[in-house]
Enzyme design. Sequence first.
Site, short mmCIF file in Angstrom:
data_model
loop_
_atom_site.label_atom_id
_atom_site.label_comp_id
_atom_site.label_asym_id
_atom_site.label_seq_id
_atom_site.Cartn_x
_atom_site.Cartn_y
_atom_site.Cartn_z
N CYS A 106 -7.97 55.87 99.91
CA CYS A 106 -6.75 54.95 99.90
C CYS A 106 -5.75 55.61 98.93
O CYS A 106 -6.11 56.41 98.06
CB CYS A 106 -6.88 53.60 99.59
N VAL A 246 -9.21 46.18 117.08
CA VAL A 246 -9.24 46.54 118.66
C VAL A 246 -10.13 46.82 119.05
O VAL A 246 -10.76 47.98 118.74
CB VAL A 246 -8.06 47.75 118.72
N GLY A 249 -11.91 44.76 125.24
CA GLY A 249 -11.61 43.33 125.69
C GLY A 249 -11.21 42.24 124.93
O GLY A 249 -10.97 41.08 124.96
#
Length: 255
Positions: A106, A246, A249
């Site tokens: 990061c 994500v 479904g």
Amino acid sequence: MDQDFAPLLTLQPLNTPAEETVAVEVPVALTVNGISQAVMLATPADLEDFALGFGLAEGWVGKRQELLDVEVDLRPEGIELALTVTAACEQRLKVRRRTLAGRTGCGLCGVESLAQLGALQPAAVTVPTLAPGALDHALAALRDAQVLNAHCGGLHAAAWCRPSGEVVLVREDVGRHNALDKLVGALARRDADRHDGFVLMSSRASFELVHKTAMAGAGLLACMSAPSSLAIATARGLGLQLWAFVRPGRATRYA
């Protein structure tokens, strides 16, 4: 002309005779008109895309035409990307000069102060209208599109997808933010319409990914893993649509 080096390495682990393929990670130094600006740890593929995408995200260049040339130089200690930019770009860099040592994790890419961070504000974004099932379609296609990762399992992917969910372009790297820089650079070099699609990442949703997506002019970011609080707040502030977790479904919208 694009010049890449071996992004994968075959070696033998110490406790088994079987060989394995691992992702290559090398220092990549970026200079602008001869002045050192950044050192990142990255996978040595799609380097010109990386140079342009990183330059756009950092505000070194405002558009593709301001980057006049990229020379790729392999050195014993790593790779140097020598960017040649217009005089106007060089002047902007003199006003906002800093040194960056970038990891694959990061970071805010070496921004020196909170005031400087606030000055790097993206332009307004346009959120695309997704077709039903677009995230599922894109997610299903991403695995086959990760050509390098299929060999080593150690690379992140950034994909540009149509609103229908069709995956049209993918870039890979050991660092998720590097992968996104490569994707943004590739889109810019193709003069692709970044208002007519969305970004899908194989990683979690961090502030840096939200900011880079918005800096590129894209209005929707979808990530396979969790978001951070700052990523959510930034996306909401910029009017960028943010989806995370994500999975087949399901997906959760946070902004």
